[in-house]
Design an enzyme around this catalytic site. Structure first.
Site, PDB file in Angstrom:
ATOM      1  CB  CYS A   1      -2.285  -8.118  11.364  1.00  0.00           C
ATOM      2  SG  CYS A   1      -1.200  -6.878  12.077  1.00  0.00           S
TER       3      CYS A   1
ATOM      4  CG  HIS B   1      -2.747  -5.350   7.110  1.00  0.00           C
ATOM      5  ND1 HIS B   1      -3.885  -5.849   7.670  1.00  0.00           N
ATOM      6  CD2 HIS B   1      -1.883  -5.138   8.141  1.00  0.00           C
ATOM      7  CE1 HIS B   1      -3.723  -5.940   8.974  1.00  0.00           C
ATOM      8  NE2 HIS B   1      -2.516  -5.523   9.284  1.00  0.00           N
TER       9      HIS B   1
END
Lengths: 252, 451
Positions: free
Chosen positions: A93, A189
């Site tokens: 991310c 994630h």
């Protein structure tokens, strides 16, 4: 055998259960009788890439990412050398965005590490949902959750995989993540590794082979619960009616 | 009161009644939706009719309990109070509460109103509603997929209080809430806990704001309560935990009771979980500052039942099944501490769903420390719900044995049949109502079976 894991700025980048990735790396080594030492590099500390067999860079809020960016600039050259010398690194991310040249946010341009010639552009709509990616690196699909405002343009680099469900790098639902030498960068994630032991073992093998030679093999572990949790999500979105239901939910 | 708003109220009430009959639903949002469509000013109009103050409660954890306590103390005094119950804390739910409390002529007969507001909906609620006092309990990590990062929540709440001209009642132990109060420039009173009463099991390693919101440098702490709550200070810009207007001191904790002193007054509550000190303290601070608190009312704290709908106990057969709601890491961590505190033998069931209201992203389970569940008093742990496998996997990493079964009723029935006396059922949001309904049903079934 022993693996040194360098965890960059856990005090700044700790969103979305990212510490689950660290736990996963550590446990999957320990379960095989391989020692793992985790070195946390905190805000203000120097990154010693000579001591690293695997580097983990997680995600944070935009505010925290900016602080990290300032920090990382001081270590830019060392990190580029590390990657070019086949050092293993997993960036997720915010960490993934920092690998590139820059992240153009709503009101400022955050300079990246420039390890990869890629860039990220902020857009108003946040890309938030479950994601499933088919990668030619693994037999098992990679599953997780994406939650990002940035669109990452990877040019001619190899993506981690093709999006089966979800939006991915640019929000178009085509490709997700990037793979270069021994780096994986991705928006996924979940946390990423526990439900995708294949990705964890891939990184471990890269790191251990670099350190101990190409003939290193990893002992097989009992991944029953991991693979069931993974399959549960893949099965859900393999059904057309669930994909449609999800699309409708997103419209109202 | 215009004809338009009277029409809005009566039509909305009618449809609310119909929807209740047809859907047998507990949450009420439809009347609010209809009333708002007919009269855009309905919330302002109705809230202005409240004779006394309108109180609002916001924050990541503790909203519902705090609001229920406030309501409980006021109604015990014989006051007429509007409240939005059952977690209907978005705009439509808030309007519904006022609409359903009003008569068909659109006239509202109320002394006070206690309104719980979702942080994300606060921007649409606060500017339209008369609010005299606003409690902010804390701002911590919540459902990241719905709320976004904690900074986004902070900005939303800050934006929402911009035009607020009442008094903020804020948790001074939370650096984020305190920073927000300072940044807002509004009038505020602070409350906090002066002593370290939370044990190791209530803390988690994951904290927001290890860095100062004002200047970006690392915050220092003399001690932590839990999450980022504690005694903080910033060496760079000088922000530090304030001297509280309402500080809990001389805290005494026994198995079923907690007592503490605030500004010379002793308050006793019948609660097991220590975080209820915060919930009680904020209510005391608000009512005292508003000039409503009196000695008689203080006794009301001891009579309040903290095991509201969200922490209910069902006696079925020979089993006591207590249901607890968890929505985020900090909340879950507190429940882990609560389970640890209970020294009797127990079985634990954890239900994790991933509907929109729950948060589709289950990664937050990795921000909870489950180590303390590795305990000889726990006979079994079973994960259930749509994401039970994720929960199982999480516990595998703590080397804690955990069974799984997608069907919660099956699991609960098993415990009742085995006559397991003490069962904890930990659920996230969408599991709450369905589990309550299921337990009611099982209870009836067993009672009828005994006859």
């Amino acid at each position: 055998m022993k693996l040194n894991l360098v965890h960059l700025y856990p005090d700044l980048l700790n969103l979305y259960g990212d510490r689950g990735n660290i736990m996963c790396i550590k446990k999957r080594l320990e379960w095989r009788g391989i020692e793992c030492e985790v070195k946390e590099v905190l805000h203000g500390e120097y990154v010693n890439t000579d001591e690293a067999d695997l580097i983990f860079l997680g995600g944070g809020s935009d505010r925290e990412q900016e602080i990290v960016c300032e920090e990382l600039k001081k270590n830019k050259k060392a990190l580029i050398d590390y990657v070019e010398n086949d050092g293993a690194m997993l960036a997720i991310c915010g960490g993934y965005q920092l690998l590139g040249n820059y992240y153009q946010t709503k009101d400022k341009k955050i300079e990246g590490l420039g390890i990869l010639d890629i860039y990220t552009q902020w857009e108003e709509e946040r890309l938030v949902r479950n994601i499933i990616v088919n990668s030619d690196l693994f037999e098992t699909p990679v599953v997780g959750y994406e939650n990002h405002s940035g669109r990452t343009y990877i040019g001619s680099y190899k993506p981690l995989g093709k999006v089966f469900f979800g939006l991915g790098n640019t929000g178009r639902g085509d490709f997700e993540g990037v793979v270069y030498k021994n780096i994986i960068g991705t928006y996924i994630h979940g946390p990423l590794l526990p439900k995708n032991p294949q990705v964890c073992d891939y990184m471990l093998l890269k790191a251990l082979r670099k350190k101990y030679g190409e003939d290193v093999e990893l002992e097989k572990l009992d991944d029953e619960i991991e693979l069931m949790a993974n399959k549960c999500i893949v099965d859900r979105y393999s059904e057309e009616k669930n994909r449609v239901a999800e699309a409708i939910k997103r419209r109202i | 009161m215009s004809i338009k708003s009277a029409a809005a109220v009566s039509l909305a009430k009618f449809f609310g009644y119909l929807s209740c009959k047809i859907r047998k639903s507990k949450g009420q949002t439809l009347p609010g939706f209809i009333a708002k469509k007919i009269d855009g000013n309905i919330l302002s109009d109705l809230s202005q009719q409240v004779r006394g103050d309108v109180f609002a409660v916001m924050g990541t954890n503790g909203k519902t309990t705090t609001n229920a306590l406030l309501y409980g103390l006021l109604t015990k005094e014989g006051k007429k109070v509007v409240i939005n119950r059952t977690g209907s804390n978005m705009l439509n739910g808030v309007i519904s509460a006022f609409v359903l409390a009003a008569g068909n002529d659109g006239k509202l007969d109320a002394d006070f109103a206690c309104i719980e507001a979702d942080e994300f909906a606060s921007g649409s609620i606060l500017p339209k509603m008369k609010v005299n006092y606003l409690i902010i309990t804390n701002i911590t990590r919540d459902q990241l997929d719905r709320m976004g990062e904690v900074d986004i929540v902070y900005d939303k709440v800050l934006e929402a209080v911009k035009n607020f001209d009442g008094t903020l009642v804020i948790n001074g132990d939370d650096v984020l809430t305190y920073s927000l109060a300072l940044e807002s420039g509004k009038k505020f009173v602070t409350y906090g806990i002066d002593e370290q009463v939370f044990d190791e099991a209530s803390r988690s390693e994951i904290r927001e704001s290890t860095f100062c919101k004002r200047c970006g440098s690392r915050l220092k702490y003399n001690f932590f309560h839990y999450g980022q709550l504690g005694d903080y200070y910033c060496e760079e810009c000088g922000i530090k935990r304030p001297e509280m207007d309402y500080a809990a001191k001389d805290i005494k904790i026994t198995e079923d009771e907690i007592a503490f002193t605030v500004n010379g007054k002793r308050i006793e509550i019948r609660a097991k979980a220590n975080y209820n000190i915060y919930n009680s303290l904020s209510v005391y601070a608000l009512l005292d500052d508003a000039g409503i608190m009196n000695d008689e009312m203080i006794k009301g704290f001891a009579e309040f039942d903290f095991r509201n709908n969200r922490e209910n106990v069902y006696h079925i057969g020979e089993s006591d099944i207590q249901i607890h709601l968890v929505k985020n890491p900090i909340g879950f961590q507190q429940k882990v501490a609560l389970i640890k505190k209970d020294e009797s033998e127990k079985d634990v069931v954890i239900l994790i769903n991933d509907e929109y209201q729950d948060g589709q992203d289950v990664s937050w389970l990795w921000d909870v420390n489950f180590e303390e569940l590795r305990n000889e008093n726990i006979k079994s742990i079973t994960a259930t719900g749509k994401r039970c496998l994720d929960m199982c996997l999480r516990l595998k990493y703590e080397e804690i044995e955990c069974a799984y079964d997608f069907d919660v009723e099956n699991v609960v029935r098993g415990h009742i049949e085995k006559k397991n006396r003490n069962v904890y059922l930990i659920v996230n949001y969408t599991g709450l109502y369905s589990s309550n309904d299921m337990l009611e049903r099982l209870k009836k079934e067993y009672e009828e079976g005994e006859k």
